[in-house]
Design an enzyme around this catalytic site. Structure first.
Site, mmCIF file in Angstrom:
data_model
loop_
_atom_site.group_PDB
_atom_site.id
_atom_site.type_symbol
_atom_site.label_atom_id
_atom_site.label_comp_id
_atom_site.label_asym_id
_atom_site.label_seq_id
_atom_site.Cartn_x
_atom_site.Cartn_y
_atom_site.Cartn_z
ATOM 1 N N SER A 97 0.816 -1.225 0.000
ATOM 2 C CA SER A 97 0.000 0.000 0.000
ATOM 3 C C SER A 97 0.849 1.273 0.000
ATOM 4 C CB SER A 97 -0.962 -0.047 1.175
ATOM 5 O OG SER A 97 -1.926 0.963 1.045
ATOM 6 N N ASP A 240 -1.865 6.628 -3.614
ATOM 7 C CA ASP A 240 -0.810 5.948 -2.859
ATOM 8 C C ASP A 240 -0.214 4.840 -3.741
ATOM 9 O OD1 ASP A 240 -2.963 4.183 -2.761
ATOM 10 O OD2 ASP A 240 -2.392 3.378 -0.815
ATOM 11 N N ASP A 242 -0.422 1.556 -4.142
ATOM 12 C CA ASP A 242 -1.225 0.551 -4.849
ATOM 13 C C ASP A 242 -2.516 1.158 -5.375
ATOM 14 O OD1 ASP A 242 -2.300 0.819 -2.275
ATOM 15 O OD2 ASP A 242 -3.170 -1.178 -2.330
HETATM 16 MG MG MG Z 1 -3.185 1.564 -0.481
#
Ligand code: MG
Length: 458
Positions: A97, A240, A242
């Protein structure tokens, strides 16, 4: 270390010191063992460790007889969406992430676009810890295939539910900053398909995140803010690593807090639906509740985490939901976060109303918010929270409601405070909000004193 394989959602570890390839291989074997058969859609974000971890995980799955289809580098929401569209038994995303580049991890998705719940994750952890894996013979192994059109398919589905002609008629200028993350393969193309003039910043996939830190927030988005102002763009979009989160920047260069954007989109969602519930996490602004109530709806709060929001949306048959960090869930489209649909909805709203984004969002007020953290040894946290459950509501003069779904939330006549023990650090976090600066400072000081007392006596 296997004791805490899964964190708040999925596995997230520092590569090298906390996570190695053997763990990825065994996680693949463990997951395959719990599935027994079927096909898993597997994808990754742009991290330097991604392909290698994916290879090992895939090998583990195939050794149990489970087949794998690999979708390459795509955003997490695209993986979730395609898991349903392609009728896969599950989806797995190799991602950490918004964490720094040295992290790696895995996030698990069901065939109905919902993330794995902690109970479902516990089953994988149990199989992993047991070390007893299903092993297929040479002629019973899983196969491996590829899906190369995941991003294109996701884009065309988004275009089907968006008034692209209306947006195109306005000729918007949009700057997209995917932060060198997985959003590079989707957002610039989607916004171009909407007929906008697109300028991309940090638009090359690069697991070192050379452009900026992966978490999209005011402190990391300086280049985007300046570019929006200098070019005179209508909107800035940042993701962000991902790309399951999105943060929007107004034409004036203001980074809009996620809970304000949720309020704006919730207002629209309530107008066009007879569903009345909007779901958000305990840390969202009171502004959201007020906006939703004004528009005939009601908010329900959950512990932090997009899976928690999604579970509650399903339970309550809610119209919309999200998290202040930049998560937006549109249940009519899918149960995973939809940063892309959020961008479509905002551009649509700008086009429909013929108003600037800054003007639209100015209808959602900003209440002063203060945050701090106090050191507290992990072993003391439970006692400290126990003491605070009694002492904190008393330390406030105008407590209206106490919420304990995640940490301790105390709602006041004017403002609120949330006290949460960190899951990863020896600290207790305090967040408070009130309509005025003086009031929010007063709430913070009272809370700080109560937490310090509790730590001293706990
Ligand atoms: Mg994320």
């Amino acid at each position: 270390m296997t004791k805490k394989l899964f964190g708040t959602t999925g596995v997230r570890k520092v590569y090298g010191s906390e996570f190695d390839l053997e763990m990825a291989l065994n996680l693949g074997k463990a997951f395959g063992t719990t599935l027994e058969s079927g096909t898993v859609l597997l994808a990754r974000d742009a991290r330097t460790t991604g392909l290698m971890v994916e290879d090992a995980f895939s090998a583990g799955l195939m050794s149990t007889g489970v087949s794998v289809v690999r979708a390459g580098v795509i955003p997490t929401p695209t993986l979730a969406y395609m898991t349903r569209e392609g009728n896969y038994d599950a989806g797995v995303m190799v991602t950490a992430s918004h964490n720094p580049p040295e992290y790696t991890g895995l996030k698990f998705w069901r065939g109905d676009t919902m993330g794995y719940t902690s109970e479902q994750e516990a089953k994988i952890a149990e199989a992993y810890d047991s070390g007893e894996f299903k092993t297929a013979s040479w002629d019973g192994l899983g196969s491996e295939g590829n899906l190369e059109t995941a991003a294109e398919q996701h884009i065309s589905a988004l275009l089907k539910v968006t008034d692209a002609d209306l947006i195109e008629s306005k000729g918007f200028k949009v700057i997209v900053d995917p932060g060198n993350g997985a959003g590079c393969v989707l957002t610039p193309y989607l916004v171009r398909e909407l007929g906008c003039k697109v300028i991309t910043l940090n638009g090359q996939l690069d697991g070192h995140f050379p452009g900026r830190k992966s978490e999209p927030e005011e402190a990391t988005l300086g280049d985007l803010i300046r570019m929006v102002q200098q070019i005179g763009a209508d909107l800035g979009i940042a993701h962000d690593g991902d790309s399951d989160r999105v943060v929007f920047v107004t034409e004036e260069g203001e980074v809009v807090r996620g809970d304000r954007t949720i309020a704006l989109l919730a207002k629209e969602a309530l107008k066009s639906s007879d569903k009345k519930i909007v779901v958000t996490t305990v840390d969202s602004s009171k502004v959201l509740d007020e906006t939703v109530e004004k528009n005939g709806g009601k908010t329900i709060r959950t512990p932090v985490g997009d899976i928690q929001v999604a579970i509650k949306i399903k339970e309550e048959n809610a119209v919309f939901g999200g998290e202040a960090c930049g998560v937006f869930i549109f249940p009519e489209f899918q149960m995973a976060p939809e940063p892309f649909l959020a961008a479509c909805r905002i551009l649509e709203l700008m086009a429909k109303s013929d108003r600037k984004f800054g003007d639209l969002i100015s209808e959602v007020p900003i209440y002063p918010l203060l945050k701090t953290k106090l050191r507290c040894p992990n072993e003391k946290k439970e006692d400290v929270m126990g003491i605070l459950a009694e002492s904190l509501p008393e330390a406030m003069t105008d407590t209206v409601d106490v919420l304990t779904v995640d940490g301790l939330g105390v709602f006041l006549k004017e403002g609120w405070v949330l006290v949460r023990p960190s899951g990863t650090e020896p600290v207790i976090r305090i967040t408070c909000e009130a309509p005025t600066q003086d009031r929010v400072k007063d709430i913070l000081e009272r809370t700080r004193a109560a937490v310090e007392d509790a730590i001293a006596s706990g």
